[in-house]
Design a protein around this motif. Sequence first.
Motif, PDB file in Angstrom:
ATOM      1  N   UNK A 139       0.830  -1.199   0.000  1.00 52.88           N
ATOM      2  CA  UNK A 139       0.000   0.000   0.000  1.00 52.88           C
ATOM      3  C   UNK A 139       0.871   1.258   0.000  1.00 52.88           C
ATOM      4  N   UNK A 140       1.945   1.249   0.786  1.00 46.03           N
ATOM      5  CA  UNK A 140       2.859   2.394   0.831  1.00 46.03           C
ATOM      6  C   UNK A 140       3.499   2.617  -0.533  1.00 46.03           C
ATOM      7  N   UNK A 141       3.895   1.539  -1.198  1.00 44.42           N
ATOM      8  CA  UNK A 141       4.509   1.656  -2.529  1.00 44.42           C
ATOM      9  C   UNK A 141       3.515   2.220  -3.535  1.00 44.42           C
ATOM     10  N   UNK A 142       2.283   1.736  -3.503  1.00 37.93           N
ATOM     11  CA  UNK A 142       1.244   2.232  -4.411  1.00 37.93           C
ATOM     12  C   UNK A 142       1.003   3.720  -4.163  1.00 37.93           C
ATOM     13  N   UNK A 143       0.897   4.106  -2.897  1.00 39.30           N
ATOM     14  CA  UNK A 143       0.672   5.520  -2.570  1.00 39.30           C
ATOM     15  C   UNK A 143       1.827   6.391  -3.037  1.00 39.30           C
ATOM     16  N   UNK A 144       3.047   5.906  -2.875  1.00 39.97           N
ATOM     17  CA  UNK A 144       4.232   6.658  -3.298  1.00 39.97           C
ATOM     18  C   UNK A 144       4.211   6.881  -4.809  1.00 39.97           C
ATOM     19  N   UNK A 145       3.950   5.824  -5.557  1.00 39.41           N
ATOM     20  CA  UNK A 145       3.910   5.929  -7.024  1.00 39.41           C
ATOM     21  C   UNK A 145       2.760   6.847  -7.444  1.00 39.41           C
ATOM     22  N   UNK A 146       1.607   6.700  -6.802  1.00 42.52           N
ATOM     23  CA  UNK A 146       0.451   7.563  -7.112  1.00 42.52           C
ATOM     24  C   UNK A 146       0.807   9.026  -6.901  1.00 42.52           C
ATOM     25  N   UNK A 147       1.387   9.334  -5.723  1.00 37.48           N
ATOM     26  CA  UNK A 147       1.738  10.724  -5.422  1.00 37.48           C
ATOM     27  C   UNK A 147       2.799  11.249  -6.379  1.00 37.48           C
ATOM     28  N   UNK A 148       3.764  10.415  -6.713  1.00 38.64           N
ATOM     29  CA  UNK A 148       4.830  10.836  -7.609  1.00 38.64           C
ATOM     30  C   UNK A 148       4.276  11.099  -9.018  1.00 38.64           C
ATOM     31  N   UNK A 149       3.361  10.247  -9.445  1.00 40.41           N
ATOM     32  CA  UNK A 149       2.790  10.396 -10.790  1.00 40.41           C
ATOM     33  C   UNK A 149       1.804  11.560 -10.868  1.00 40.41           C
ATOM     34  N   UNK A 150       0.856  11.608  -9.936  1.00 43.89           N
ATOM     35  CA  UNK A 150      -0.211  12.608 -10.008  1.00 43.89           C
ATOM     36  C   UNK A 150       0.115  13.880  -9.224  1.00 43.89           C
ATOM     37  N   UNK A 203       5.080  17.907  -7.570  1.00 42.03           N
ATOM     38  CA  UNK A 203       4.375  18.551  -8.678  1.00 42.03           C
ATOM     39  C   UNK A 203       5.117  18.203  -9.962  1.00 42.03           C
ATOM     40  N   UNK A 204       4.367  17.758 -10.959  1.00 41.96           N
ATOM     41  CA  UNK A 204       4.934  17.396 -12.256  1.00 41.96           C
ATOM     42  C   UNK A 204       6.077  16.384 -12.137  1.00 41.96           C
ATOM     43  N   UNK A 205       5.921  15.423 -11.239  1.00 40.25           N
ATOM     44  CA  UNK A 205       6.914  14.364 -11.079  1.00 40.25           C
ATOM     45  C   UNK A 205       8.163  14.770 -10.309  1.00 40.25           C
ATOM     46  N   UNK A 206       8.216  16.011  -9.820  1.00 43.13           N
ATOM     47  CA  UNK A 206       9.373  16.500  -9.070  1.00 43.13           C
ATOM     48  C   UNK A 206       8.999  16.686  -7.604  1.00 43.13           C
ATOM     49  N   UNK A 207       9.794  16.127  -6.724  1.00 44.55           N
ATOM     50  CA  UNK A 207       9.526  16.282  -5.296  1.00 44.55           C
ATOM     51  C   UNK A 207      10.345  17.445  -4.753  1.00 44.55           C
TER      52      UNK A 207
END
Length: 142
Positions: free
Chosen positions: A61-72, A105-109
């Motif tokens: 779940x943590x991995x999915x959330x990380x990828x989701x946040x990074x993408x969107x 934002x836009x794939x940049x943290x």
Amino acid sequence: VSTQSTWKAVVSTQSTWEAVVSTQSTWEAVVSTQSTWEAVVSTQSTWEAVVSTQSTWAAANAAVNCVRDWHFGTRPGQTVAMAVYSDGSYGIAKGIFYSFPVTIKDGQWSIVQDYKINDETTALMKASEEELITEAKTVGLV
């Protein structure tokens, strides 16, 4: 005399059978106890499997959330914790991956810089930093 000897033999035989029955009961208790322990061990194994499964799901779940946040990206005003390459923020050594509060934002943290950290939290962060540095040295990354 013969009758008395016969009764003694009967009593003796009865005592022997009582001892056998008593021994049998003891073995049944041992077997019952063994079955109980097997049930306990089986239950313990089941709980270990449940905990392992929960840990696996939590990590997934943590991995999915990380990828989701990074993408969107994160929503305006939203901060998430993400292990990113340290730039020295919050006094954490540069060059290690550390979990910081970030916005995306836009794939940049970007590490959020305006959190106030108390002394107790700073001490916990430094202890975590030392563990990460020790692990990195152990595997030859630093």
